[in-house]
Design a protein around this motif. Structure first.
Motif, PDB file in Angstrom:
ATOM      1  N   SER A 259      36.977 -18.345  21.089  1.00 53.34           N
ATOM      2  CA  SER A 259      36.999 -16.881  20.151  1.00 53.34           C
ATOM      3  C   SER A 259      35.386 -17.192  19.454  1.00 53.34           C
ATOM      4  CB  SER A 259      38.097 -16.776  19.351  1.00 53.34           C
ATOM      5  OG  SER A 259      39.116 -17.246  18.189  1.00 53.34           O
ATOM      6  N   PHE A 260      35.581 -18.031  18.461  1.00 52.72           N
ATOM      7  CA  PHE A 260      34.641 -17.851  17.998  1.00 52.72           C
ATOM      8  C   PHE A 260      32.820 -17.852  18.038  1.00 52.72           C
ATOM      9  CE2 PHE A 260      37.890 -19.146  14.787  1.00 52.72           C
ATOM     10  CZ  PHE A 260      36.718 -19.255  13.625  1.00 52.72           C
ATOM     11  N   GLY A 261      32.425 -18.089  19.831  1.00 52.09           N
ATOM     12  CA  GLY A 261      31.615 -18.036  20.598  1.00 52.09           C
ATOM     13  C   GLY A 261      31.414 -19.528  20.874  1.00 52.09           C
ATOM     14  N   VAL A 262      31.859 -20.420  20.685  1.00 53.70           N
ATOM     15  CA  VAL A 262      31.569 -21.990  21.204  1.00 53.70           C
ATOM     16  C   VAL A 262      31.716 -21.944  21.860  1.00 53.70           C
ATOM     17  CG1 VAL A 262      32.022 -23.688  20.604  1.00 53.70           C
ATOM     18  CG2 VAL A 262      32.730 -22.693  18.197  1.00 53.70           C
ATOM     19  N   LYS A 263      30.339 -22.638  23.066  1.00 51.58           N
ATOM     20  CA  LYS A 263      30.268 -22.794  24.823  1.00 51.58           C
ATOM     21  C   LYS A 263      30.261 -24.135  24.871  1.00 51.58           C
ATOM     22  CE  LYS A 263      28.264 -18.539  25.169  1.00 51.58           C
ATOM     23  NZ  LYS A 263      26.693 -17.776  25.697  1.00 51.58           N
ATOM     24  N   HIS A 264      29.821 -25.721  23.972  1.00 58.80           N
ATOM     25  CA  HIS A 264      30.158 -26.933  23.735  1.00 58.80           C
ATOM     26  C   HIS A 264      31.587 -27.302  23.532  1.00 58.80           C
ATOM     27  CE1 HIS A 264      26.591 -26.210  26.534  1.00 58.80           C
ATOM     28  NE2 HIS A 264      26.283 -24.820  25.769  1.00 58.80           N
ATOM     29  N   ALA A 265      32.421 -27.969  23.435  1.00 62.14           N
ATOM     30  CA  ALA A 265      32.975 -28.236  22.341  1.00 62.14           C
ATOM     31  C   ALA A 265      33.965 -29.396  23.138  1.00 62.14           C
ATOM     32  CB  ALA A 265      33.876 -26.902  22.120  1.00 62.14           C
ATOM     33  N   SER A 266      34.334 -30.095  22.288  1.00 63.43           N
ATOM     34  CA  SER A 266      35.190 -31.544  22.244  1.00 63.43           C
ATOM     35  C   SER A 266      36.461 -31.119  22.242  1.00 63.43           C
ATOM     36  CB  SER A 266      35.425 -32.775  22.709  1.00 63.43           C
ATOM     37  OG  SER A 266      34.979 -33.535  22.057  1.00 63.43           O
ATOM     38  N   VAL A 267      38.388 -30.738  22.520  1.00 58.15           N
ATOM     39  CA  VAL A 267      39.426 -31.460  21.298  1.00 58.15           C
ATOM     40  C   VAL A 267      40.296 -32.585  21.536  1.00 58.15           C
ATOM     41  CG1 VAL A 267      40.947 -30.189  20.373  1.00 58.15           C
ATOM     42  CG2 VAL A 267      39.327 -28.933  20.430  1.00 58.15           C
ATOM     43  N   GLY A 268      40.345 -33.736  20.731  1.00 57.98           N
ATOM     44  CA  GLY A 268      41.293 -34.825  21.771  1.00 57.98           C
ATOM     45  C   GLY A 268      42.248 -34.397  20.754  1.00 57.98           C
ATOM     46  N   ALA A 269      43.910 -34.860  20.938  1.00 53.28           N
ATOM     47  CA  ALA A 269      44.838 -34.466  20.394  1.00 53.28           C
ATOM     48  C   ALA A 269      45.307 -36.078  21.039  1.00 53.28           C
ATOM     49  CB  ALA A 269      45.993 -33.826  20.382  1.00 53.28           C
ATOM     50  N   GLY A 270      45.544 -36.964  20.465  1.00 53.77           N
ATOM     51  CA  GLY A 270      46.316 -38.462  20.767  1.00 53.77           C
ATOM     52  C   GLY A 270      45.865 -38.478  22.612  1.00 53.77           C
ATOM     53  N   GLY A 271      46.450 -39.023  23.529  1.00 59.56           N
ATOM     54  CA  GLY A 271      46.327 -38.718  24.452  1.00 59.56           C
ATOM     55  C   GLY A 271      45.645 -37.313  25.530  1.00 59.56           C
ATOM     56  N   ASP A 272      45.840 -36.925  25.136  1.00 54.18           N
ATOM     57  CA  ASP A 272      44.982 -35.273  25.345  1.00 54.18           C
ATOM     58  C   ASP A 272      44.324 -34.768  24.480  1.00 54.18           C
ATOM     59  OD1 ASP A 272      47.795 -35.150  27.094  1.00 54.18           O
ATOM     60  OD2 ASP A 272      48.279 -35.321  25.271  1.00 54.18           O
ATOM     61  N   SER A 273      43.096 -34.280  25.561  1.00 54.98           N
ATOM     62  CA  SER A 273      41.490 -34.876  25.628  1.00 54.98           C
ATOM     63  C   SER A 273      41.058 -32.716  26.547  1.00 54.98           C
ATOM     64  CB  SER A 273      40.530 -34.988  25.635  1.00 54.98           C
ATOM     65  OG  SER A 273      40.822 -36.196  24.924  1.00 54.98           O
ATOM     66  N   ARG A 274      40.348 -32.301  25.811  1.00 53.07           N
ATOM     67  CA  ARG A 274      39.643 -30.970  27.024  1.00 53.07           C
ATOM     68  C   ARG A 274      38.192 -30.558  26.553  1.00 53.07           C
ATOM     69  NH1 ARG A 274      42.284 -24.621  28.138  1.00 53.07           N
ATOM     70  NH2 ARG A 274      40.025 -24.001  28.829  1.00 53.07           N
ATOM     71  N   VAL A 275      37.377 -31.049  27.598  1.00 48.84           N
ATOM     72  CA  VAL A 275      35.864 -29.907  26.793  1.00 48.84           C
ATOM     73  C   VAL A 275      35.539 -28.613  27.774  1.00 48.84           C
ATOM     74  CG1 VAL A 275      35.691 -32.471  26.587  1.00 48.84           C
ATOM     75  CG2 VAL A 275      35.409 -31.743  29.041  1.00 48.84           C
ATOM     76  N   ILE A 276      34.692 -28.275  26.913  1.00 54.16           N
ATOM     77  CA  ILE A 276      34.094 -26.888  27.124  1.00 54.16           C
ATOM     78  C   ILE A 276      32.681 -27.251  27.320  1.00 54.16           C
ATOM     79  CG2 ILE A 276      35.854 -25.238  27.509  1.00 54.16           C
ATOM     80  CD1 ILE A 276      34.325 -24.352  23.972  1.00 54.16           C
ATOM     81  N   GLY A 277      31.924 -26.609  28.394  1.00 56.67           N
ATOM     82  CA  GLY A 277      30.827 -26.837  28.639  1.00 56.67           C
ATOM     83  C   GLY A 277      29.910 -27.894  28.658  1.00 56.67           C
ATOM     84  N   ASP A 278      28.761 -28.373  28.772  1.00 56.08           N
ATOM     85  CA  ASP A 278      28.341 -30.196  28.775  1.00 56.08           C
ATOM     86  C   ASP A 278      27.563 -30.560  27.365  1.00 56.08           C
ATOM     87  OD1 ASP A 278      25.929 -28.417  28.235  1.00 56.08           O
ATOM     88  OD2 ASP A 278      26.042 -28.752  30.747  1.00 56.08           O
ATOM     89  N   LYS A 279      27.107 -30.936  27.511  1.00 53.98           N
ATOM     90  CA  LYS A 279      25.611 -31.107  25.808  1.00 53.98           C
ATOM     91  C   LYS A 279      24.722 -31.729  26.699  1.00 53.98           C
ATOM     92  CE  LYS A 279      27.589 -35.943  25.757  1.00 53.98           C
ATOM     93  NZ  LYS A 279      27.654 -37.400  25.488  1.00 53.98           N
ATOM     94  N   PHE A 280      23.970 -30.151  26.730  1.00 54.72           N
ATOM     95  CA  PHE A 280      23.425 -29.197  27.119  1.00 54.72           C
ATOM     96  C   PHE A 280      22.665 -30.117  28.353  1.00 54.72           C
ATOM     97  CE2 PHE A 280      24.325 -28.088  22.581  1.00 54.72           C
ATOM     98  CZ  PHE A 280      23.502 -26.690  22.775  1.00 54.72           C
ATOM     99  N   GLY A 281      23.438 -30.005  29.716  1.00 56.33           N
ATOM    100  CA  GLY A 281      22.415 -31.161  30.647  1.00 56.33           C
ATOM    101  C   GLY A 281      23.158 -32.048  30.779  1.00 56.33           C
ATOM    102  N   ARG A 282      23.323 -32.430  30.145  1.00 52.21           N
ATOM    103  CA  ARG A 282      24.394 -33.617  30.364  1.00 52.21           C
ATOM    104  C   ARG A 282      26.190 -34.040  30.785  1.00 52.21           C
ATOM    105  NH1 ARG A 282      22.798 -38.580  26.971  1.00 52.21           N
ATOM    106  NH2 ARG A 282      22.971 -37.373  25.509  1.00 52.21           N
TER     107      ARG A 282
END
Length: 325
Positions: free
Chosen positions: A185-208
């Motif tokens: 909602s803030f326009g972020v397209k590349h990120a990772s969020v982790g909480a203990g053993g649970d994580s989610r990533v969006i986008g990539d690291k600019f080609g990687r």
């Protein structure tokens, strides 16, 4: 943390080319972390703060230990309620319980939030297990079918007076998904969020791709590294909360609902899929079901993959992660 996010965000050469922002805090009994790329520094700081605020909100509402939480209230009042006078709950709690019951049915009871009826009496810090008297008294309360949920009216009642639920096997995955929605909602397209053993990533690291490491269950090292983009990842392991009893056996927090005791045969299960709200309960489900039945379940579910490390150290991969023949 059962899942190690191997994210090379803070290398000096990259910092000069991109604006990475992040934070980590102790919330929900674990380490919560967020890392994102955004050119607008002020908006990035607001996005990080909004994620942490959401994590605190979920902890405040759904922790079984906070006496002012809605879950605590449900555990106190739902066992005293009835079909004639059920307890009113929020639509959000109803949705989380509904999802939990879905995975209970899908896993034939391997995932069951009523496990806490007995598991709440384990004390891993002080190396204490429930007594045989407690086990005999409370095992009948471990049965998801004794939860009566009305999602139309958002009401709840428990059929057993000693029934107690814990959302620890699903709430973190839910929280991670909420955090990702906030970042987007803030326009972020590349990120990772982790909480203990649970994580989610969006986008990539600019080609990687993001590099997600699966911990070696018996060493302080990464056993397997997976390159991933736009996915959720959840790991359940027998090394997070445990103690060795006087018989030399490992007593850990992943409880088999049928026995009320720690599940044996597997050291680690990692599930990869679109949403943490699904990968979180699935990792517990597969752990309790065992390698053969658990992997068969994952191979039947489109969009999900699994990596299982057995107690003998054998690594198994779902069909989607196997090289083509």
């Amino acid at each position: 943390m059962r899942l190690l996010l191997c994210i090379a965000l803070f290398i000096a050469s990259q910092l000069s080319l991109a604006k990475w922002h992040g934070d980590d805090q102790d919330i929900m009994g674990t380490k919560v972390s967020v890392a994102l790329w955004l050119e607008d520094d002020r908006k990035a700081e607001q996005a990080v703060a909004a994620v942490m605020a959401e994590m605190h909100r979920i902890d405040k509402h759904f922790s079984p230990y906070i006496e002012t939480s809605e879950l605590y209230r449900a555990n106190q009042l739902a066992p005293k309620s009835s079909a004639q006078k059920p307890l009113s709950i929020s639509p959000e709690l109803a949705a989380i319980i509904e999802k939990s019951l879905h995975y209970s049915q899908l896993s034939d009871g391997a995932f069951d939030i009523t496990f806490a009826s007995l598991a709440r009496y384990y004390d891993y810090r002080n190396k204490l297990s429930p007594s045989e008297r407690q086990r005999e008294e409370l095992l009948p309360a471990i049965n998801y079918r004794l939860i009566h949920l009305d999602t139309k009216n958002n009401t709840l009642w428990f059929e057993h007076p000693k029934l107690y639920i814990d959302l620890g096997g699903i709430a973190k995955g839910y929280a991670v998904d909420n955090a990702i929605e906030i970042l987007q909602s803030f326009g972020v397209k590349h990120a990772s969020v982790g909480a203990g053993g649970d994580s989610r990533v969006i986008g990539d690291k600019f080609g990687r791709p993001w590099l997600v490491g699966i911990k070696n269950p018996r060493a302080d090292a990464v056993a397997i590294t997976l390159p991933l983009e736009d996915v959720a990842v959840s790991t359940s392991g027998d090394y997070e909360r445990y103690f060795i009893d006087d018989k030399g056996e490992r007593v850990h927090h992943i409880i088999n609902p049928r026995t009320g005791k720690s599940t044996n045969g597997i050291n680690s299960v990692t599930i990869i899929g679109p949403l943490g709200f699904d990968t979180d309960p699935l990792s517990t489900s597969v752990f309790v079901m065992g390698a053969e039945k658990g992997m068969a379940l994952i191979n039947r579910l489109p969009g999900f993959d699994a990596v299982i490390i057995s107690s003998e150290g054998k690594v198994s991969y779902s069909k989607g992660l196997m090289p083509p023949e």
